[in-house]
Design a protein around this motif. Structure first.
Motif, PDB file in Angstrom:
ATOM      1  N   ASP A 106       0.824  -1.216   0.000  1.00  0.00           N
ATOM      2  CA  ASP A 106       0.000   0.000   0.000  1.00  0.00           C
ATOM      3  C   ASP A 106       0.858   1.266   0.000  1.00  0.00           C
ATOM      4  O   ASP A 106       0.562   2.243  -0.691  1.00  0.00           O
ATOM      5  N   TYR A 107       1.930   1.246   0.801  1.00  0.00           N
ATOM      6  CA  TYR A 107       2.776   2.440   0.911  1.00  0.00           C
ATOM      7  C   TYR A 107       3.363   2.816  -0.445  1.00  0.00           C
ATOM      8  O   TYR A 107       3.262   3.980  -0.882  1.00  0.00           O
ATOM      9  N   TYR A 108       3.991   1.864  -1.117  1.00  0.00           N
ATOM     10  CA  TYR A 108       4.645   2.193  -2.388  1.00  0.00           C
ATOM     11  C   TYR A 108       3.644   2.380  -3.524  1.00  0.00           C
ATOM     12  O   TYR A 108       3.931   3.082  -4.496  1.00  0.00           O
ATOM     13  N   TYR A 109       2.471   1.804  -3.377  1.00  0.00           N
ATOM     14  CA  TYR A 109       1.390   2.064  -4.341  1.00  0.00           C
ATOM     15  C   TYR A 109       0.991   3.536  -4.283  1.00  0.00           C
ATOM     16  O   TYR A 109       0.930   4.225  -5.312  1.00  0.00           O
ATOM     17  N   ILE A 110       0.751   4.036  -3.076  1.00  0.00           N
ATOM     18  CA  ILE A 110       0.379   5.447  -2.921  1.00  0.00           C
ATOM     19  C   ILE A 110       1.533   6.357  -3.340  1.00  0.00           C
ATOM     20  O   ILE A 110       1.327   7.384  -4.001  1.00  0.00           O
ATOM     21  N   GLU A 111       2.745   5.996  -2.964  1.00  0.00           N
ATOM     22  CA  GLU A 111       3.904   6.795  -3.381  1.00  0.00           C
ATOM     23  C   GLU A 111       3.993   6.868  -4.902  1.00  0.00           C
ATOM     24  O   GLU A 111       4.229   7.944  -5.475  1.00  0.00           O
ATOM     25  N   ALA A 112       3.795   5.728  -5.571  1.00  0.00           N
ATOM     26  CA  ALA A 112       3.861   5.718  -7.033  1.00  0.00           C
ATOM     27  C   ALA A 112       2.758   6.575  -7.649  1.00  0.00           C
ATOM     28  O   ALA A 112       2.999   7.327  -8.603  1.00  0.00           O
ATOM     29  N   LEU A 113       1.553   6.493  -7.117  1.00  0.00           N
ATOM     30  CA  LEU A 113       0.457   7.312  -7.631  1.00  0.00           C
ATOM     31  C   LEU A 113       0.752   8.798  -7.460  1.00  0.00           C
ATOM     32  O   LEU A 113       0.479   9.607  -8.359  1.00  0.00           O
ATOM     33  N   LEU A 114       1.301   9.163  -6.311  1.00  0.00           N
ATOM     34  CA  LEU A 114       1.636  10.572  -6.073  1.00  0.00           C
ATOM     35  C   LEU A 114       2.750  11.035  -7.010  1.00  0.00           C
ATOM     36  O   LEU A 114       2.728  12.175  -7.502  1.00  0.00           O
ATOM     37  N   ARG A 115       3.714  10.157  -7.270  1.00  0.00           N
ATOM     38  CA  ARG A 115       4.780  10.509  -8.207  1.00  0.00           C
ATOM     39  C   ARG A 115       4.230  10.684  -9.621  1.00  0.00           C
ATOM     40  O   ARG A 115       4.620  11.612 -10.340  1.00  0.00           O
ATOM     41  N   LEU A 116       3.331   9.801 -10.022  1.00  0.00           N
ATOM     42  CA  LEU A 116       2.728   9.927 -11.347  1.00  0.00           C
ATOM     43  C   LEU A 116       1.933  11.226 -11.455  1.00  0.00           C
ATOM     44  O   LEU A 116       1.978  11.917 -12.490  1.00  0.00           O
ATOM     45  N   LYS A 117       1.233  11.562 -10.410  1.00  0.00           N
ATOM     46  CA  LYS A 117       0.473  12.820 -10.386  1.00  0.00           C
ATOM     47  C   LYS A 117       1.411  14.011 -10.579  1.00  0.00           C
ATOM     48  O   LYS A 117       1.120  14.933 -11.352  1.00  0.00           O
ATOM     49  N   ARG A 118       2.543  13.993  -9.880  1.00  0.00           N
ATOM     50  CA  ARG A 118       3.507  15.087 -10.015  1.00  0.00           C
ATOM     51  C   ARG A 118       4.043  15.175 -11.449  1.00  0.00           C
ATOM     52  O   ARG A 118       4.133  16.269 -12.016  1.00  0.00           O
ATOM     53  N   ILE A 119       4.382  14.039 -12.012  1.00  0.00           N
ATOM     54  CA  ILE A 119       4.909  14.033 -13.384  1.00  0.00           C
ATOM     55  C   ILE A 119       3.872  14.596 -14.356  1.00  0.00           C
ATOM     56  O   ILE A 119       4.190  15.404 -15.242  1.00  0.00           O
ATOM     57  N   ASN A 120       2.632  14.185 -14.198  1.00  0.00           N
ATOM     58  CA  ASN A 120       1.571  14.651 -15.094  1.00  0.00           C
ATOM     59  C   ASN A 120       1.262  16.139 -14.905  1.00  0.00           C
ATOM     60  O   ASN A 120       0.616  16.732 -15.754  1.00  0.00           O
ATOM     61  N   GLU A 121       1.708  16.684 -13.786  1.00  0.00           N
ATOM     62  CA  GLU A 121       1.568  18.141 -13.556  1.00  0.00           C
ATOM     63  C   GLU A 121       2.801  18.920 -14.010  1.00  0.00           C
ATOM     64  O   GLU A 121       2.906  20.109 -13.770  1.00  0.00           O
ATOM     65  N   GLY A 122       3.742  18.198 -14.638  1.00  0.00           N
ATOM     66  CA  GLY A 122       4.946  18.835 -15.148  1.00  0.00           C
ATOM     67  C   GLY A 122       6.061  18.997 -14.131  1.00  0.00           C
ATOM     68  O   GLY A 122       7.006  19.729 -14.357  1.00  0.00           O
ATOM     69  N   LEU A 123       5.944  18.282 -13.001  1.00  0.00           N
ATOM     70  CA  LEU A 123       6.951  18.346 -11.945  1.00  0.00           C
ATOM     71  C   LEU A 123       7.822  17.093 -11.969  1.00  0.00           C
ATOM     72  O   LEU A 123       7.486  16.098 -12.621  1.00  0.00           O
ATOM     73  N   ARG A 124       8.924  17.111 -11.243  1.00  0.00           N
ATOM     74  CA  ARG A 124       9.736  15.913 -11.080  1.00  0.00           C
ATOM     75  C   ARG A 124       9.037  14.956 -10.119  1.00  0.00           C
ATOM     76  O   ARG A 124       8.323  15.380  -9.189  1.00  0.00           O
ATOM     77  N   ALA A 125       9.255  13.662 -10.324  1.00  0.00           N
ATOM     78  CA  ALA A 125       8.617  12.654  -9.460  1.00  0.00           C
ATOM     79  C   ALA A 125       9.012  12.849  -8.012  1.00  0.00           C
ATOM     80  O   ALA A 125       8.194  12.687  -7.090  1.00  0.00           O
ATOM     81  N   VAL A 126      10.275  13.212  -7.773  1.00  0.00           N
ATOM     82  CA  VAL A 126      10.792  13.437  -6.419  1.00  0.00           C
ATOM     83  C   VAL A 126      11.402  14.825  -6.381  1.00  0.00           C
ATOM     84  O   VAL A 126      12.195  15.182  -7.241  1.00  0.00           O
TER      85      VAL A 126
END
Length: 224
Positions: free
Chosen positions: A203-223
């Motif tokens: 669950d932890y890394y699933y949510i982390e991955a979703l948040l990273r994808l959201k950032r990328i799709n907003e034009g930001l770096r994953a981290v």
């Protein structure tokens, strides 16, 4: 598993200004690179070192099917760990190594991009899956995707999206089954512990991955 602890050491140096922690992390990554991996770039789970000489005494895969098998989550930890080491050091050898680890992982995945608990499990395609490994790799690939200015980055992002699409499907979502997000992880198959279960780090890394994808799709770096 040991590669997942290094981010704490890098952060300790960042917070304290004491390079001791950074140097230990780099030494650890280099030692692991030298001894934990087979010629095909799959990894052992555990390496036993002589505490006096540093000599390798034994290599094994404790939570995998066999010592020489490719345990899915072990490979996932390695991919994520070397991605972090590249982020923190900027040394291209770590990114190049992470690419090799990703290649052997991706080419052995089943159609839905969620691995069997061990890539060499004898009962594939009836072997349990390990959603937790898929979550860890998806998150790592999203970070890796930002390290390239070419199609390589897009390839890794697309692979991560395929993993997250499968994990977000009815097959893997817990829904009303329990309080977790995901089903179908495998904790320790040889010990018959947490077989086809919901596991917190999935669950932890699933949510982390979703948040990273959201950032990328907003034009930001994953981290950041």
């Amino acid at each position: 598993d040991n590669m997942m602890n290094l981010e704490l050491l890098f952060e300790a140096t960042a917070l304290s200004g004491d390079s001791t922690f950074y140097n230990i992390a780099v030494k650890h990554a280099d030692t692991t690179m030298a001894h934990h991996f087979r010629p095909d770039n799959s990894c052992y789970h555990v390496v036993d070192y002589d505490p006096e000489t540093g000599e390798v005494r034994k290599k094994q895969t404790a939570q995998g099917y066999a010592d020489e098998s490719m345990w899915a989550r072990g490979q996932a930890w390695a991919i994520y760990g070397y991605t972090v080491v590249f982020r923190e050091t900027g040394d291209p050898k770590y990114l190049e190594f992470a690419e090799k680890l990703v290649d052997v992982y991706l080419k052995n995945l089943p159609e839905d991009y969620v691995p069997y608990w061990d890539f060499n499990a004898p009962d594939i395609p009836n072997a349990p899956r390990d959603a937790s490994a898929a979550c860890v790799v998806a998150s790592a690939l999203l970070e890796m995707s930002g390290f390239y200015g070419n199609g390589q980055g897009e390839k890794y992002k697309e692979a991560a999206e395929k993993m997250l699409c499968s994990l977000s499907s009815d097959k893997y979502q817990s829904r009303d089954t329990n309080v977790a997000f995901l089903l179908h992880s495998t904790g320790h198959w040889p010990a018959k512990s947490e077989i086809d279960a919901s596991i917190i780090y999935a669950d932890y890394y699933y949510i982390e991955a979703l948040l990273r994808l959201k950032r990328i799709n907003e034009g930001l770096r994953a981290v950041e």
